[in-house]
Design a protein around this motif. Structure first.
Motif, PDB file in Angstrom:
ATOM      1  N   HIS A 166      -1.681  -2.054  -2.243  1.00 29.56           N
ATOM      2  CA  HIS A 166      -1.935  -0.914  -1.352  1.00 29.56           C
ATOM      3  C   HIS A 166      -0.657  -0.217  -0.875  1.00 29.56           C
ATOM      4  O   HIS A 166      -0.666   0.989  -0.616  1.00 29.56           O
ATOM      5  N   THR A 202      -2.895   9.774   1.628  1.00 25.05           N
ATOM      6  CA  THR A 202      -3.979  10.751   1.701  1.00 25.05           C
ATOM      7  C   THR A 202      -4.458  11.118   0.301  1.00 25.05           C
ATOM      8  O   THR A 202      -3.707  10.994  -0.662  1.00 25.05           O
ATOM      9  N   GLU A 226     -10.395   8.199   4.894  1.00 24.14           N
ATOM     10  CA  GLU A 226     -10.205   7.389   6.109  1.00 24.14           C
ATOM     11  C   GLU A 226      -9.458   6.094   5.778  1.00 24.14           C
ATOM     12  O   GLU A 226      -8.532   5.698   6.474  1.00 24.14           O
ATOM     13  N   GLN A 227      -9.845   5.469   4.670  1.00 20.66           N
ATOM     14  CA  GLN A 227      -9.178   4.218   4.257  1.00 20.66           C
ATOM     15  C   GLN A 227      -7.704   4.476   3.911  1.00 20.66           C
ATOM     16  O   GLN A 227      -6.826   3.706   4.276  1.00 20.66           O
ATOM     17  N   GLY A 274      -5.840   6.948   4.995  1.00 19.84           N
ATOM     18  CA  GLY A 274      -5.117   7.309   6.226  1.00 19.84           C
ATOM     19  C   GLY A 274      -4.541   6.082   6.915  1.00 19.84           C
ATOM     20  O   GLY A 274      -3.415   6.103   7.424  1.00 19.84           O
ATOM     21  N   LYS A 275      -5.304   4.995   6.910  1.00 20.48           N
ATOM     22  CA  LYS A 275      -4.836   3.745   7.540  1.00 20.48           C
ATOM     23  C   LYS A 275      -3.664   3.147   6.773  1.00 20.48           C
ATOM     24  O   LYS A 275      -2.925   2.318   7.288  1.00 20.48           O
ATOM     25  N   LEU A 276      -3.510   3.561   5.516  1.00 23.60           N
ATOM     26  CA  LEU A 276      -2.404   3.054   4.688  1.00 23.60           C
ATOM     27  C   LEU A 276      -1.237   4.052   4.653  1.00 23.60           C
ATOM     28  O   LEU A 276      -0.302   3.899   3.870  1.00 23.60           O
TER      29      LEU A 276
END
Length: 438
Positions: free
Chosen positions: A179, A77, A69-70, A72-74
């Motif tokens: 990131h 995958t 999930e974290q 995905g926001k970046l």
């Protein structure tokens, strides 16, 4: 589909299932080219698990979903495989132009062999392999005696550990800063538990927070199983969903006793590194190999199922079987009971804990069992035999813990004691003394 045109690095998650304050991940991202995050459900390990409702696999998958999930926001995958590591890397090498693989150290015997095999495989393809210290504060030969030999007694080791501790060792790795270096691609599916032959239990896991209130009272409350006085962070430390550096940072200002528990972890990992034979079933003190264990299978079964007629022992075993957790004080009592009251080889108990404990960690589990049996480094002397009745009076005087797990305590259905304490103690001392004279 091949992506050979873009050079990439890979970060391989193992016992470090978090994006935050992760040593190897930080170095991978800092290297400057896109990083593919990888996790392998290792069939060499999973295929040996007999219990298909093993909650550790469920815990790992939950941690991966959280990271997914974290990521995905970046725009990235996790690539998650269920397979044999060598085969997975062969596949990845065909698909990507991999420059380097980054990961964190793992000190267990199987992990050492696996990593050596991967290192050779990558080396043949001119791909470098980098590993970093992440799951302990000090490792290998970082805290040793003046002559360079490893400590085998905890107290002087812990003194040297504390003297060596500088702020630098507790500093978090600023992963967030890099990131943007995660490889950009559409989300990929994480294999379901069913597809790997496992079942979902949906039982909750302990939270990964360490409450200030708990730390303040930790020293006074940690030995009483009826009180919520321990952190229950073992499973999070085992799989790295929390950072050891952040925990040590928090503890060093608040609880010397809790910090000592973290130091014990480092101590046992250091022992496993310097004395790998303990991870392969050998007694740390070789003379303890001469003990003539009784190894009564019916008695072992009664111990496993919590039917020994010793309420504190039975409560501990039932708690373990039902929850995958056992209070630390009770772990010592049940381990001592198996090895000394029943004279059953500590390795049988170690293997049973390895099957059942959510926080099973080879170094700590082996260290704890050898401590209880007297065969380990810095172990209780062999003539110290825990008296379960006295332990109960001291640590569960109101029988709150016992009644929770042994509700039939006062009923006729509750079994009579499997052995009488004084007789068991005498038999143990005679057996040990005979073996240690050789």
């Amino acid at each position: 589909m091949s992506h050979k045109s873009t050079p990439v690095n890979i970060f391989w998650f193992r016992r470090d299932l978090r994006l935050d304050d992760n040593a190897g991940l930080y170095h991978a991202l800092k290297a400057g080219i896109p990083v593919i995050p990888l996790f392998i459900f290792d069939r060499n390990i999973l295929d040996q698990l007999e219990d298909k409702a093993d909650r550790r696999v469920e815990f790992i998958r939950g941690a991966l979903l959280e990271m997914q999930e974290q990521l995905g926001k970046l725009g990235s995958t996790l690539e998650v495989y269920y397979g044999i590591p060598d085969q997975v890397f062969n596949e990845l090498l065909e698909e990507h132009s991999i420059q380097s693989v980054y990961t964190n150290h793992d000190y267990e015997p199987y992990a050492q062999k696996r990593d050596e095999s991967i290192r050779r495989l990558l080396n043949d393809r001119q791909v470098s392999f980098h590993t970093y210290k992440d799951q302990v504060i000090f490792e290998k030969g970082e805290v040793v005696k003046d002559d360079g030999r490893p400590y085998t007694v905890f107290t002087p080791y812990s003194r040297r550990w504390k003297a060596a501790l500088k702020d630098f060792y507790l500093k978090s790795y600023p992963v967030k800063k890099y990131h943007q270096r995660f490889y950009q691609q559409a989300p990929k599916r994480i294999p379901s538990l069913n597809s790997m032959g496992f079942e979902e239990t949906q039982q909750p896991f302990p939270p990964k927070t360490l409450r200030e209130e708990l730390l303040k009272k930790y020293k006074e409350q940690r030995d009483y199983p009826a009180i919520h006085g321990t952190s229950k962070l073992g499973v999070h430390l085992r799989f790295g969903t929390v950072s050891i550096r952040k925990l040590a940072q928090k503890a060093s200002g608040s609880s010397e006793t809790f910090l000592n528990e973290l130091i014990w972890r480092d101590f046992y990992h250091m022992i496993l590194w310097h004395f790998p034979q303990v991870g392969e079933g050998k007694a740390f003190k070789p003379e303890y190999e001469h003990i003539r264990w009784r190894n009564n299978e019916q008695e072992f079964e009664r111990w496993c199922t919590g039917q020994t007629g010793y309420p504190i022992v039975d409560a501990g075993m039932r708690e373990l079987n039902e929850t995958g957790f056992m209070h630390n004080r009770v772990r010592m009592i049940v381990a001592s009971f198996l090895a000394k009251h029943l004279l059953i080889d500590w390795r049988w108990g170690e293997a049973y804990f390895a099957l059942k404990l959510l926080d099973f960690d080879l170094a700590a589990n082996n260290g704890g069992w050898q401590w209880a049996a007297g065969s380990g480094c810095d172990a209780a002397p062999y003539f110290r035999v825990f008296n379960p009745h006295l332990q109960t009076q001291k640590f569960d005087p109101d029988l709150k813990y016992i009644r929770k797990w042994v509700p039939e305590l006062e009923e006729l259905t509750y079994p009579r004691p499997i052995v009488e304490h004084d007789l068991a103690r005498k038999r143990c001392l005679e057996t040990y003394a005979k073996a240690l004279k050789k």
